[in-house]
Every structure is written in structure tokens, then in C-alpha cells.
Design a protein around this motif. Structure first.
Motif, PDB file in Angstrom:
ATOM      1  N   GLY A 135       0.687  -1.262  -0.058  1.00 27.14           N
ATOM      2  CA  GLY A 135      -0.025   0.133   0.052  1.00 27.14           C
ATOM      3  C   GLY A 135       0.796   1.278  -0.111  1.00 27.14           C
ATOM      4  N   VAL A 136       2.143   1.150  -0.004  1.00 27.15           N
ATOM      5  CA  VAL A 136       3.125   2.249  -0.314  1.00 27.15           C
ATOM      6  C   VAL A 136       2.460   3.186  -1.270  1.00 27.15           C
ATOM      7  CG1 VAL A 136       4.894   1.249  -1.661  1.00 27.15           C
ATOM      8  CG2 VAL A 136       5.260   3.270  -0.145  1.00 27.15           C
ATOM      9  N   GLU A 137       2.390   4.647  -1.266  1.00 27.44           N
ATOM     10  CA  GLU A 137       2.139   5.217  -2.207  1.00 27.44           C
ATOM     11  C   GLU A 137       3.422   5.922  -2.946  1.00 27.44           C
ATOM     12  OE1 GLU A 137      -0.006   9.726  -2.239  1.00 27.44           O
ATOM     13  OE2 GLU A 137      -0.322   8.668  -0.582  1.00 27.44           O
ATOM     14  N   GLN A 138       3.182   5.876  -4.356  1.00 26.06           N
ATOM     15  CA  GLN A 138       4.457   6.522  -5.164  1.00 26.06           C
ATOM     16  C   GLN A 138       3.963   7.357  -6.070  1.00 26.06           C
ATOM     17  OE1 GLN A 138       6.778   3.195  -6.744  1.00 26.06           O
ATOM     18  NE2 GLN A 138       7.267   2.615  -4.774  1.00 26.06           N
ATOM     19  N   HIS A 139       4.726   8.473  -6.315  1.00 28.23           N
ATOM     20  CA  HIS A 139       4.254   9.605  -7.305  1.00 28.23           C
ATOM     21  C   HIS A 139       5.764   9.622  -8.114  1.00 28.23           C
ATOM     22  CE1 HIS A 139       0.736  11.284  -5.359  1.00 28.23           C
ATOM     23  NE2 HIS A 139       1.274  10.551  -4.405  1.00 28.23           N
ATOM     24  N   ILE A 140       5.693   9.450  -9.625  1.00 29.74           N
ATOM     25  CA  ILE A 140       6.859   9.237 -10.196  1.00 29.74           C
ATOM     26  C   ILE A 140       6.681  10.411 -11.231  1.00 29.74           C
ATOM     27  CG2 ILE A 140       8.178   8.036 -11.914  1.00 29.74           C
ATOM     28  CD1 ILE A 140       7.104   5.693 -10.089  1.00 29.74           C
ATOM     29  N   TRP A 141       7.715  11.425 -11.120  1.00 27.73           N
ATOM     30  CA  TRP A 141       7.523  12.545 -12.130  1.00 27.73           C
ATOM     31  C   TRP A 141       8.796  12.379 -12.768  1.00 27.73           C
ATOM     32  CZ3 TRP A 141       9.299  18.021 -10.445  1.00 27.73           C
ATOM     33  CH2 TRP A 141       8.834  19.019 -11.690  1.00 27.73           C
ATOM     34  N   VAL A 142       8.697  12.176 -14.351  1.00 29.05           N
ATOM     35  CA  VAL A 142       9.799  12.370 -15.082  1.00 29.05           C
ATOM     36  C   VAL A 142      10.402  13.485 -15.593  1.00 29.05           C
ATOM     37  CG1 VAL A 142      10.712  11.437 -17.366  1.00 29.05           C
ATOM     38  CG2 VAL A 142       9.097   9.884 -16.087  1.00 29.05           C
ATOM     39  N   LEU A 187       8.354  10.209  -5.417  1.00 28.71           N
ATOM     40  CA  LEU A 187       7.999  10.506  -3.890  1.00 28.71           C
ATOM     41  C   LEU A 187       7.285   9.352  -3.319  1.00 28.71           C
ATOM     42  CD1 LEU A 187       7.197  13.036  -1.789  1.00 28.71           C
ATOM     43  CD2 LEU A 187       4.958  12.998  -2.990  1.00 28.71           C
ATOM     44  N   ILE A 188       7.683   9.212  -2.289  1.00 24.21           N
ATOM     45  CA  ILE A 188       7.341   7.578  -1.398  1.00 24.21           C
ATOM     46  C   ILE A 188       6.630   8.296  -0.233  1.00 24.21           C
ATOM     47  CG2 ILE A 188       7.647   5.640  -0.221  1.00 24.21           C
ATOM     48  CD1 ILE A 188      10.395   5.244  -2.207  1.00 24.21           C
ATOM     49  N   VAL A 189       5.370   7.714  -0.057  1.00 29.05           N
ATOM     50  CA  VAL A 189       4.568   8.294   0.969  1.00 29.05           C
ATOM     51  C   VAL A 189       4.055   6.797   1.724  1.00 29.05           C
ATOM     52  CG1 VAL A 189       2.487   9.252   2.131  1.00 29.05           C
ATOM     53  CG2 VAL A 189       3.893  10.131   0.105  1.00 29.05           C
ATOM     54  N   LEU A 190       4.736   6.556   2.852  1.00 27.78           N
ATOM     55  CA  LEU A 190       4.113   5.372   3.655  1.00 27.78           C
ATOM     56  C   LEU A 190       2.692   5.421   4.069  1.00 27.78           C
ATOM     57  CD1 LEU A 190       7.304   4.683   6.232  1.00 27.78           C
ATOM     58  CD2 LEU A 190       6.619   3.479   3.999  1.00 27.78           C
ATOM     59  N   PRO A 191       2.064   4.114   4.138  1.00 29.28           N
ATOM     60  CA  PRO A 191       0.635   4.150   4.285  1.00 29.28           C
ATOM     61  C   PRO A 191       0.455   4.536   5.821  1.00 29.28           C
ATOM     62  CG  PRO A 191       1.262   1.959   3.838  1.00 29.28           C
ATOM     63  CD  PRO A 191       2.521   2.729   3.744  1.00 29.28           C
TER      64      PRO A 191
END
Length: 191
Positions: A135-142, A187-191
Motif C-alpha cells: 500500500g505504499v504510495e508512489q508518485h513518479i515525475w519524469v 515521492l514515496i509516502v508510507l501508508p
């Protein structure tokens, strides 16, 4: 040269931390090998600092220990400053896979998010068998280039300026189709 010095000290502390994580759980090398699929001899060499882990092996170990890769690497850093100057941002490289990660905003006590800069050489592939933390949230901006990211069986082509966001529960795969390398912010955001 400075990156090599920082990497060398991080590698030795990482080796010691990997050994500590295993012994804290009461696992033998055989048990850890069973849980990760990494050979007993490779695990032994990693813990003795004779071998630097590949991205894939480190991903498998992080999954077994329930840690994100950034959190594990943060644990081997000696301090957790609020301001992280560019010259103090640890860089970890896996030359075999063509992957490098800069911990721009490493994990910090009390904070759930972290920011990473990743680069993949043209043609490089990095795959993770499981989410280190379900459930770790990830946002990947190239920032430069193009990367193909596979999540939940779906392949997403993420071009310069695009952002892919998701919660990770299973395997993932990053592939840089080229012709140039890809550079992205994660960007990694823990649940």
C-alpha cells in the motif's frame, strides 16, 4: 570521487545493518535465503561487505524485512538533518543494472514521505517482486527521458513532464527504452 567515498562507507554500514536485521529476527542464512530467493552464499557475502547488493537483491531483502529501500538506506546514515544539502544526499549505484538513486529527502523520524531522484541508463530494467510495504504510495515525475513502469500488470509509458501515481501492493518494473537515460523524481509516502 566523493560519491565513491560516500558509497563505500554506506556499503560497509549497509552490510552490517543487513546482518543485524537477520539476527534480530532470529533467522539463519538458510531461512533468509528461503524467504528471498537469494542464495545463502550471496547473503553471507553481502553481510560481510564482500559484495555490494544489486537493486534486485536489495529489493528482495527490503520486502523480507518490511522496509522501503530508502528507509533501509536511511538507517545506515549517521544523522537525520532537516536540511539536506545536495553534497550530503547519499547516492547509491547498481552499475550492473544501470540504476542510480539519490536520496534527496531521506526518511526522517516522524515524517512519512521521502523524495528520491532515480536514473536508469538506456535499455536498463529494474524489477521488484513485491511492494516493500504493501500500500505504499508512489508518485513518479519524469524530469528527462522516458520510462515504462509496470504496476498491477499494466504498462505505463511516462514521458518527460508526466507523473504516474499509484499505491503499490505487488510487483513493479521500471524499463528505460532509450535512446537516452531517464531521470525522474520519486515521492514515496508510507501508508
Amino acid at each position: 570521487m566523493r560519491d565513491e567515498l560516500v558509497a563505500g562507507s554506506v556499503d560497509s554500514r549497509l552490510a552490517a545493518r543487513l546482518g543485524t536485521l537477520r539476527t534480530e529476527r532470529g533467522w539463519s542464512l538458510e531461512e533468509l535465503s528461503r524467504r528471498t530467493g537469494v542464495s545463502r552464499s550471496t547473503l553471507s557475502r553481502l553481510e560481510r561487505g564482500e559484495l555490494s547488493p544489486t537493486t534486485s537483491a536489495l529489493g528482495l531483502l527490503c520486502t523480507a524485512y518490511g522496509l522501503t529501500m530508502s528507509r533501509l538506506l536511511m538507517e545506515v546514515e549517521t544523522e537525520q538533518p532537516h536540511l539536506v544539502p545536495a553534497a550530503r544526499q547519499p547516492v547509491w549505484r547498481d552499475d550492473r543494472s544501470g540504476f542510480a538513486r539519490r536520496s534527496v529527502s531521506p526518511p526522517h523520524t516522524g515524517l512519512r514521505a521521502e523524495l528520491i531522484e532515480g536514473t536508469l541508463d538506456a535499455g536498463a530494467v529494474v524489477a521488484y517482486e513485491n511492494a516493500p510495504v504493501p500500500g505504499v504510495e508512489q508518485h513518479i515525475w519524469v524530469l528527462e527521458g522516458t520510462v515504462e513502469i509496470t504496476v498491477d500488470g499494466a504498462v505505463h509509458t511516462v514521458n518527460e513532464g508526466d507523473c504516474l501515481r499509484f499505491r503499490l501492493y505487488g510487483p513493479s518494473r521500471f524499463h528505460c527504452p532509450g535512446p537516452a537515460r531517464v531521470r525522474y523524481a520519486l515521492l514515496i509516502v508510507l501508508p
